[in-house]
Design a protein around this motif. Structure first.
Motif, short mmCIF file in Angstrom:
data_model
loop_
_atom_site.label_atom_id
_atom_site.label_comp_id
_atom_site.label_asym_id
_atom_site.label_seq_id
_atom_site.Cartn_x
_atom_site.Cartn_y
_atom_site.Cartn_z
N MET A 1 0.92 -1.08 0.09
CA MET A 1 0.29 0.15 -0.23
C MET A 1 0.62 1.20 -0.21
SD MET A 1 -3.32 0.76 2.16
CE MET A 1 -2.68 0.25 3.62
N HIS A 2 1.87 0.92 0.77
CA HIS A 2 2.73 1.82 0.69
C HIS A 2 3.66 2.12 -0.36
CE1 HIS A 2 1.83 4.22 5.23
NE2 HIS A 2 1.47 2.60 5.54
N THR A 3 4.40 1.12 -1.04
CA THR A 3 4.73 1.28 -2.10
C THR A 3 3.98 2.30 -3.12
OG1 THR A 3 4.03 -0.65 -2.23
CG2 THR A 3 6.37 -0.50 -1.61
N GLY B 1 4.28 5.57 -2.95
CA GLY B 1 5.44 6.32 -2.90
C GLY B 1 5.80 6.00 -4.49
N LYS C 1 5.30 14.71 -11.77
CA LYS C 1 5.46 14.54 -13.28
C LYS C 1 4.23 15.00 -14.00
CE LYS C 1 9.04 11.31 -12.38
NZ LYS C 1 9.31 10.18 -12.56
N LEU D 1 -14.46 -21.46 22.14
CA LEU D 1 -14.82 -19.79 23.46
C LEU D 1 -14.15 -18.89 21.66
CD1 LEU D 1 -14.84 -20.35 26.53
CD2 LEU D 1 -17.24 -20.38 25.51
N GLY D 2 -12.78 -19.07 21.60
CA GLY D 2 -11.91 -18.14 20.73
C GLY D 2 -10.41 -18.84 21.07
N ASP D 3 -9.27 -18.42 20.43
CA ASP D 3 -8.24 -18.80 20.80
C ASP D 3 -8.14 -19.96 21.65
OD1 ASP D 3 -6.01 -16.93 23.12
OD2 ASP D 3 -5.59 -17.35 21.50
N ASN D 4 -8.63 -20.88 20.81
CA ASN D 4 -7.99 -22.19 22.18
C ASN D 4 -8.61 -22.43 23.60
OD1 ASN D 4 -6.78 -23.29 18.83
ND2 ASN D 4 -5.05 -22.76 20.35
N TRP D 5 -9.00 -22.15 23.39
CA TRP D 5 -10.14 -21.91 24.48
C TRP D 5 -11.39 -23.16 24.24
CZ3 TRP D 5 -8.49 -21.36 29.79
CH2 TRP D 5 -7.21 -20.91 29.91
N HIS E 1 -25.90 -15.00 20.70
CA HIS E 1 -24.45 -13.82 20.95
C HIS E 1 -24.04 -14.12 20.12
CE1 HIS E 1 -22.19 -12.19 24.38
NE2 HIS E 1 -23.58 -11.74 24.70
N ARG E 2 -23.28 -14.86 20.02
CA ARG E 2 -22.16 -14.51 18.01
C ARG E 2 -23.50 -14.03 17.22
NH1 ARG E 2 -18.35 -19.53 17.86
NH2 ARG E 2 -18.41 -19.71 20.51
N TYR F 1 -23.49 -10.28 16.99
CA TYR F 1 -22.08 -9.64 17.52
C TYR F 1 -22.19 -9.95 15.48
CZ TYR F 1 -17.79 -8.83 16.51
OH TYR F 1 -16.44 -8.78 16.07
N TYR G 1 14.87 1.76 -0.34
CA TYR G 1 13.53 2.54 -0.25
C TYR G 1 12.65 1.31 -0.23
CZ TYR G 1 8.86 5.33 -0.46
OH TYR G 1 7.56 6.37 -0.02
N GLN H 1 9.75 -0.42 2.63
CA GLN H 1 8.62 -0.43 2.66
C GLN H 1 7.50 -1.95 3.17
OE1 GLN H 1 5.90 2.40 2.36
NE2 GLN H 1 6.95 3.32 1.11
N GLU I 1 -10.66 -11.60 19.92
CA GLU I 1 -11.16 -12.83 19.51
C GLU I 1 -11.28 -12.73 21.48
OE1 GLU I 1 -8.77 -15.34 18.27
OE2 GLU I 1 -9.94 -17.42 18.30
N VAL J 1 -13.57 -14.06 23.93
CA VAL J 1 -13.62 -15.45 25.36
C VAL J 1 -14.10 -14.91 26.29
CG1 VAL J 1 -12.32 -16.88 25.65
CG2 VAL J 1 -11.90 -16.59 23.24
N GLU K 1 -17.21 -14.58 27.00
CA GLU K 1 -17.90 -16.14 27.09
C GLU K 1 -17.99 -16.38 28.81
OE1 GLU K 1 -20.40 -16.80 25.09
OE2 GLU K 1 -19.71 -16.42 23.66
N TYR L 1 -11.99 -25.97 28.68
CA TYR L 1 -10.33 -26.63 28.50
C TYR L 1 -9.48 -25.71 27.50
CZ TYR L 1 -13.50 -30.73 29.84
OH TYR L 1 -14.20 -31.74 30.01
N LYS L 2 -8.29 -25.78 27.85
CA LYS L 2 -7.91 -25.55 26.83
C LYS L 2 -6.74 -26.24 25.64
CE LYS L 2 -3.96 -21.81 27.02
NZ LYS L 2 -4.17 -21.02 25.81
N LEU L 3 -7.15 -25.84 24.33
CA LEU L 3 -6.45 -26.72 23.96
C LEU L 3 -5.03 -26.52 23.74
CD1 LEU L 3 -6.63 -28.28 21.52
CD2 LEU L 3 -6.92 -26.63 19.92
N ARG M 1 12.40 9.05 1.55
CA ARG M 1 11.21 9.04 -0.34
C ARG M 1 12.12 10.49 -0.65
NH1 ARG M 1 5.29 9.90 0.84
NH2 ARG M 1 6.00 7.73 1.97
#
Lengths: 513, 126
Positions: free
Chosen positions: A1-3, A6, A14, A93-97, A112-113, A116, B16, B20, B39, B43, B46, B57-59, B105
């Motif tokens: 995006m920046h490239t 630029g 020009k 629940l998310g994030d491996n929980w 709930h979900r 959202y 440059y 970037q 996320e 959690v 929840e 449980y935790k994975l 730049r």
């Protein structure tokens, strides 16, 4: 995006900035955003569908203790098996929980979900709509620049002499005001981005309305000051200044009119504050002085410029109607209103000069302003502008110059009058010939601020028997006012100086006796 | 002269580009962190809704390990804080990198101009 940014920046510097290309790019960008939104919307819709299916499944699952299912056995095989513990669900629940819940609890989580997801979907739909609108605008932009169905209105901004201001030059108290004007002024150069700037104009319009209100207050004070000054200096001057108008509504209107005139960018001010002006005026007094709206006149000349037809217009000064104080009555007269005039003599000169001038041009109509010149009553050989029929009559005969001195008195008087009036309804209707405002008792309390003691019309009537008892009620309330008002030096037990008709009636009665 | 300039230009350009890339990388890391943040927030919510009756449980790898609800809550909270800290760090980093890239730049553009002048002169000479 920046490239990319630029490199394109370097490129842009020009090559010549081609407006058409810019518009195209703008549209492309918008469309990109819309596409992105669409994709996301699809995604969220899918998710929402999945959750709905899940919800159904969770509802039906605990119906049976166990289900016969074909269990996937690796990637290629299935095995017949049973689904047991139908109420126990392990929820991610998310994030491996994970959490072990009952089906109902799982359902709650799903709800709930879903909420959202719905929220996200709504947001995306909104942004999509916005950007679609923007795409529409850019398309209009193209049309504007290419086809010429839009007309570009331009006005030459001449030097500051012609900028009509009343009083001092406006100082920008708000930091925002000036920059916005600049952006709007640039409309001349950048036609294509008119729509983008219109958005600014809209905002500027709102801003300038607020400014207008603030300015109104300022100008009212200024006018009051000027009124006092003028009254002190031009006591005998019949060609009074424009500031002799005393009603608050008129002041407002004048302030309104002066406001657009003051702004250095006439075209933009016309565009921005014109509608605002119209609104304000209509709020102030519905039957107001319509001529004051037309301070800015158009001279339509269409010129082809490149591909866009343009209308050039410039302001013409409209013959201002002034109230001239002649003793107790005031009459309307035409006067040329020249702003930036520092001396009264200068103004007088101009007025005298232009009055004769206007007389000649009476029958030649070139602009809407001339119509007002035409509709005049000729009194004493001079053209007197016709009063608007919507205006109340009593205004005509008000003693303008005295208002400041006697305003306090008047106010008391009116208050008392109102009180007395409330008792005496009947006589009002009797004596209200030719007075539109006094038809109903309720009208009186409404117009106390514009009341004058003597309306100038003497109603010759025999004092009716019914009137006499009222007279006995009224006098205690009103003798003091009369002392101040009547310079003839009437007696203490003077007839009450109430609503004009009452005064005239009793005075007439007394005079007749 | 022109060739030397050109070489210089090339090297600057490379630098440059590298800048970037770094910037975009940090951006992506930051975005990932943001996703994790949302996320973990979910959690946390929840877990708050969850009663202590059901197990958490935790994975860890292929294993689902039982966890205490309170412990889980604490862990998630800590993780949230950690993520927030990381995001801030990356933001600061990103700003710096942007500044540097801007400087680069500018240098690049000035070099380009010089190069153009040089080439222009060379063309004129020829």
């Amino acid at each position: 995006m920046h490239t990319t940014r630029g490199t394109t920046m370097a490129d842009k510097s020009k090559r010549n900035i081609d407006p058409q290309v810019r518009v195209d790019r703008l549209r492309e960008e918008h469309e990109q955003v819309v596409k992105g939104c669409d994709e996301q919307i699809l995604h969220w819709k899918k998710v929402s569908g999945d959750y709905e299916a899940l919800d159904d499944r969770l509802r039906t699952l605990p119906d049976h203790l166990s289900y016969d299912v074909m269990v996937p056995f690796g990637p290629l095989a299935f095995m017949p098996g049973k689904l047991v513990h139908t109420n126990e669900v392990t929820v991610l629940l998310g994030d491996n929980w994970f959490a072990k819940c009952s089906a109902k609890q799982a359902q709650k989580i799903v709800d709930h979900r879903v909420k959202y997801v719905k929220g996200e979907l709504d947001d995306l739909l909104k942004t999509r709509k916005n950007f679609e609108a923007r795409v529409g605008f850019t398309e209009d932009l193209e049309e504007l620049s290419n086809k010429g169905s839009y007309v570009d209105i331009r006005e030459e901004v001449r030097s500051k002499e012609t900028v009509v201001t009343k009083g001092k030059q406006r100082v920008a108290h708000k930091l925002n005001s000036k920059p916005k004007l600049d952006t709007v002024l640039d409309l001349e150069e950048v036609e294509e981005e008119g729509k983008g700037v219109e958005a600014d104009e809209e905002y500027c319009k709102i801003l300038s309305e607020k400014e207008l209100w603030a300015r109104l207050d300022q100008l009212e004070k200024l006018e009051e000051l000027q009124d006092e000054e003028d009254r002190l200096s031009d006591t005998g001057d019949t060609n009074g200044d424009d500031t002799t108008s005393s009603s608050s509504s008129e002041e407002e209107k004048e302030a309104d009119c002066s406001q657009p005139e003051k702004e250095p960018g006439p075209k933009t001010s016309w565009a921005t504050s014109g509608p605002a002006n119209g609104q304000l005026v209509s709020q102030a007094a519905p039957g107001g002085d319509t001529t004051k709206d037309e301070d800015e006149q158009e001279e339509e000349e269409e010129e082809e410029e490149d591909c866009l037809p343009t209308i050039y217009f410039s302001h013409t000064v409209e013959p201002k109607k002034v109230r001239i104080c002649t003793g107790k009555n005031t009459t309307l007269k035409f006067s040329e209103r020249k702003e930036h005039s520092l001396t009264h003599s200068k103004r007088k000169k101009k007025i005298n000069g232009t009055n004769g001038h206007s007389h000649h041009e009476l029958h030649k109509i070139t602009s809407p302003v001339d119509i007002y010149r035409l509709f005049v009553d000729v009194k004493n050989g001079e053209p007197v502008p016709r009063k608007s029929i919507l205006k109340s009559r009593s205004r005509e005969n008000s003693v303008c110059s005295d208002t400041s001195e006697s305003s306090a008195a008047d106010f008391d008087e009116r208050r008392l009058v109102c009180r007395s009036v409330s008792h005496d309804d009947a006589p009002h209707s009797d004596t209200s010939d030719g007075h539109t405002e006094d038809d109903s008792p309720t009208a009186l309390p409404r117009t106390p601020s514009r009341f004058e003691a003597f309306s100038g019309t003497v109603v010759e009537k025999d004092p009716t028997p019914t009137a006499v008892p009222h007279l006995t009620i009224a006098p205690p309330a009103l003798p003091t006012i009369l002392e101040r008002k009547q310079e003839e030096g009437t007696t203490d037990a003077a007839p009450p100086v109430e609503p004009p008709k009452r005064v005239s009636k009793f005075k007439a009665g007394r005079q007749n006796r | 002269m022109a060739e030397a300039l050109q070489k210089k230009l090339q090297s600057e350009l490379e630098k440059y580009k590298q800048m970037q890339k770094d910037v975009s990388k940090s951006m992506s890391v930051r975005q990932k962190l943001e996703a994790q943040l949302t996320e973990n927030n979910i959690v946390k919510e929840e877990l708050d809704l969850m009663e202590s009756s059901n197990t958490v449980y935790k994975l860890i790898g292929p294993v689902l390990v039982k966890q205490d609800l309170e412990e889980a809550k604490a862990t998630v909270a800590k993780r949230l804080e950690y993520i927030n800290g990381e995001i801030q760090r990356y933001e600061a980093l990103l700003k710096e990198m942007e500044k540097k890239s801007d400087q680069h730049r500018e240098v690049l553009s000035s070099l380009q101009q010089e190069y153009q002048k040089a080439t222009g002169r060379a063309v004129a000479k020829v």
